[in-house]
Design a protein around this motif. Structure first.
Motif, short mmCIF file in Angstrom:
data_model
loop_
_atom_site.label_atom_id
_atom_site.label_comp_id
_atom_site.label_asym_id
_atom_site.label_seq_id
_atom_site.Cartn_x
_atom_site.Cartn_y
_atom_site.Cartn_z
N SER A 1 1.03 -1.53 0.13
CA SER A 1 -0.03 0.04 -0.02
C SER A 1 0.42 1.30 0.25
CB SER A 1 -0.96 -0.19 1.21
OG SER A 1 0.03 0.02 2.52
N THR B 1 -9.42 4.24 -2.98
CA THR B 1 -8.75 3.33 -2.72
C THR B 1 -7.27 3.68 -3.55
OG1 THR B 1 -9.80 1.95 -4.49
CG2 THR B 1 -10.57 1.87 -1.85
N GLN C 1 -10.91 -5.84 0.41
CA GLN C 1 -10.08 -5.28 0.96
C GLN C 1 -10.02 -3.58 0.72
OE1 GLN C 1 -5.91 -5.61 -0.19
NE2 GLN C 1 -4.98 -5.61 1.67
N SER D 1 -11.49 -0.11 3.30
CA SER D 1 -10.72 0.90 3.38
C SER D 1 -11.86 1.78 3.10
CB SER D 1 -9.78 0.84 2.35
OG SER D 1 -9.08 2.41 1.92
#
Length: 593
Positions: free
Chosen positions: A81, A379, A481, A485
């Motif tokens: 990330s 994201t 995911q 987020s």
């Protein structure tokens, strides 16, 4: 060879087995053969509980090392990330004993009180008293599910609440770390909490079961068997069951309605669901299931976000997703669900490609992708987010997959056809035909091998859907995911419920980003949600409650009657779904209003 015999023998193939459950089953078999399961079975589950805690400890330590070492952090940021590792990264090797025993072991985001779950399950079903039949795959699966629910409903206490003494760090909580007393013994307070929760679970009805120990959940014949069973049941047999279901769910709703409107329930804050064989039968639609609809309604009403993360990819054509969920959306309308409660319901189509949200008009609306607040824009820091994919890479994956599908179709003489969408390719049966499960698995494994050998960078999912096979660009790991987020919900407060956790299924990838529960039917899904509500402190049966009686008398019977849902009418309205091809999303006839 009979169908049941073929299904049993088919379990010998390694790609249709779960490593952790098979390891547990093998160790428990020794105790069973020695006629010692009654005395050593609980100790075996304690041993696995200890191995899991050790695995979580080493995972936490490894993440600490990654975050404290700039060189390692730079490598991690290139594939994660961009800011170190707050969660275990895919394919991260943890040097634990459990990893050595079960190489496919993934991430455990919560503790798993396996011993207590086993003892409660055994007290209810007496599995250690059996003389000829060892504990089955499905029974271990049920025990793991129960342990996972207990862990999410009763997480570890804060470190400051524990008694003094040496502590071991475990992967959990806001910073992925929680603490237990030295030696792995849990605090007395935590043990008592687990015990109370399991006592509540024990008062519930029996766990839904199938008639065979089959660890496959995408069986194309299961729906036909269920339909035959339902046809054989007389109305006299069905009526008491329906009445009992209504009684249980009404009891839960009435008790929850006494809570303050904005009170949130303990447990998961985001629950993600597969579609086929989880919320509705494979290839069917959500029509007549008032019990499951009510449990979903209650979760939404009390602060839980619900997301259907499905492989069905109709892009942003909201009406096609609505057709698949007609009965559920009608139920929300009839019950008067409104405001922010409605807006906590999401659909993620194409596994992670098309995000839609329920609006105040009880219709699904596309969530904006770009700009401030857009889900893709918000994201992009996730390396695997769809916002970081290039059109060329997507087309390359689809081209390779389509070539594999065509080769497999010709080699195995399948009566099927290939369809291609914007971000997926599928192999579907021709009209009134069925594709053998073996042929579907062969096709999926070919595609997986082809793309892995080609060192494809983008995430993908090749899976056997039970009646068909698909390759999606993206997978449910990415979908869950992205939701975590976008909604700001941590992994340990997320729960994914699905039926395809073998390596040819599309729920498999979700195990790396959140706790999961493995079910095999919509009936089991309803049971899991009922367990969550029950363990949240909701009484199983309604008791005479003066406050409730006073509220009812003030509101009047007319208002309550106005909220009753006519599921027969909902079924008639949802019959229009038969006019849409669930594979392609194409209308094959005129839809009546």
């Amino acid at each position: 060879m009979s169908f049941s015999s073929r299904r049993r023998n088919y379990l010998l193939t390694p790609h249709r087995r779960d490593g952790l459950i098979e390891c547990m089953k093998t160790m428990l078999m020794h105790s069973f053969v020695l006629d010692a399961l009654d005395t050593t079975g609980a100790d075996t589950f304690s041993h696995f509980e200890m191995l899991i805690d050790e695995h979580r400890t080493l995972t936490s330590q490894l993440l600490e090392d990654i975050n404290s070492n700039p060189n390692i952090q730079m490598n991690v940021s290139s594939m994660n990330s961009g800011g170190g590792a707050s969660q275990p990264i895919p394919n991260m090797v943890v040097p634990s004993r459990l990893k050595q025993l079960v190489p496919g072991t993934g991430t455990f985001y919560t503790r798993l009180p396996l011993r207590k779950a086993f003892e409660a399950y055994n007290a209810k079903y007496g599995i250690t008293k059996r003389r000829y039949i060892c504990i089955s795959f499905n029974e271990i699966r049920h025990i793991l599910n129960l342990a996972q629910i207990i862990a999410m409903m009763n997480p570890y206490s804060e470190p400051g609440d524990l008694s003094s003494g040496p502590r071991i760090a475990l992967l959990s909580g806001k910073n992925n770390v929680a603490f237990v007393d030295g030696g792995g013994e849990r605090t007395e307070r935590q043990s008592e909490t687990d015990t109370r929760a399991l006592e509540a679970w024990a008062s519930m009805g029996s766990t839904p079961r199938r008639d065979s120990d089959d660890n496959t959940s995408n069986d194309s014949n299961s729906k036909e068997e269920e339909d035959k069973t339902k046809e054989q049941q007389s109305p006299r047999t069905q009526k008491p069951l329906e009445s009992r279901d209504r009684s249980d769910s009404c009891a839960i709703e009435e008790t929850l309605s006494l809570l303050p409107t904005r009170t949130t329930l303990p447990g998961p804050k985001l629950v993600c669901f597969d579609g086929d064989q989880t919320l509705y039968s494979d290839g069917a639609n959500f029509e007549k299931n008032p019990k499951l609809a009510k449990y979903l309604y209650l979760l939404l009403k009390h602060g839980v976000a619900i997301a259907v993360v499905t492989a069905a990819g109709y892009e942003y054509q909201a009406e096609k997703y609505e057709l698949r969920l007609t009965g559920l959306l009608d139920y929300f309308r009839e019950r008067g669900l409104e405001g922010s409660d409605l807006q906590r319901f999401y659909i993620f189509g194409g596994e992670c490609n098309y995000l839609l949200r329920l609006g105040n008009d009880y219709k699904l609306h596309a969530v904006r992708e770009d700009g401030p607040g857009g889900w893709i824009h918000s994201t992009k820091h996730l390396s695997e987010s769809p916002g970081n994919w290039s059109v060329l890479e997507v087309e390359t994956i689809l081209d390779r997959a389509e070539a594999c599908f065509r080769s497999s179709l010709e080699d195995q003489n399948m009566r099927a056809r290939i369809i291609r969408k914007k971000r997926s390719v599928g192999l579907i049966p021709k009209a009134d035909e069925k594709i053998p499960r073996e042929a579907l698995d062969e096709t999926v494994l070919r595609i997986q091998t082809e793309l892995e050998e080609a060192k494809v960078v983008l995430p993908f999912c090749a899976f056997n859907g039970g009646r068909d096979a698909w390759l999606d660009v993206g997978n449910k790991r990415v979908g869950v995911q992205v939701l975590q987020s976008y909604l700001g919900i941590p992994a340990e407060e997320t729960l994914h419920i699905g039926d395809q956790f073998l390596n040819t299924g599309n729920d498999f990838a979700a195990r790396t980003v959140c706790p999961c529960v493995w079910i095999t039917s919509p009936e089991e899904t309803a049971y899991i949600l009922k367990s969550i509500l029950r363990l949240a402190g909701v009484p199983l049966m309604a008791l005479v409650n003066p406050l409730m009686e006073e509220r009812d008398s003030n509101e009047g019977a007319g208002e309550k009657a106005g909220k009753k849902v006519d599921f027969e009418e909902a079924g008639r309205r949802s019959s229009r779904v038969n006019l849409m091809d669930v594979y392609t999303g194409e209308y094959i006839g005129k839809i009546a209003n």
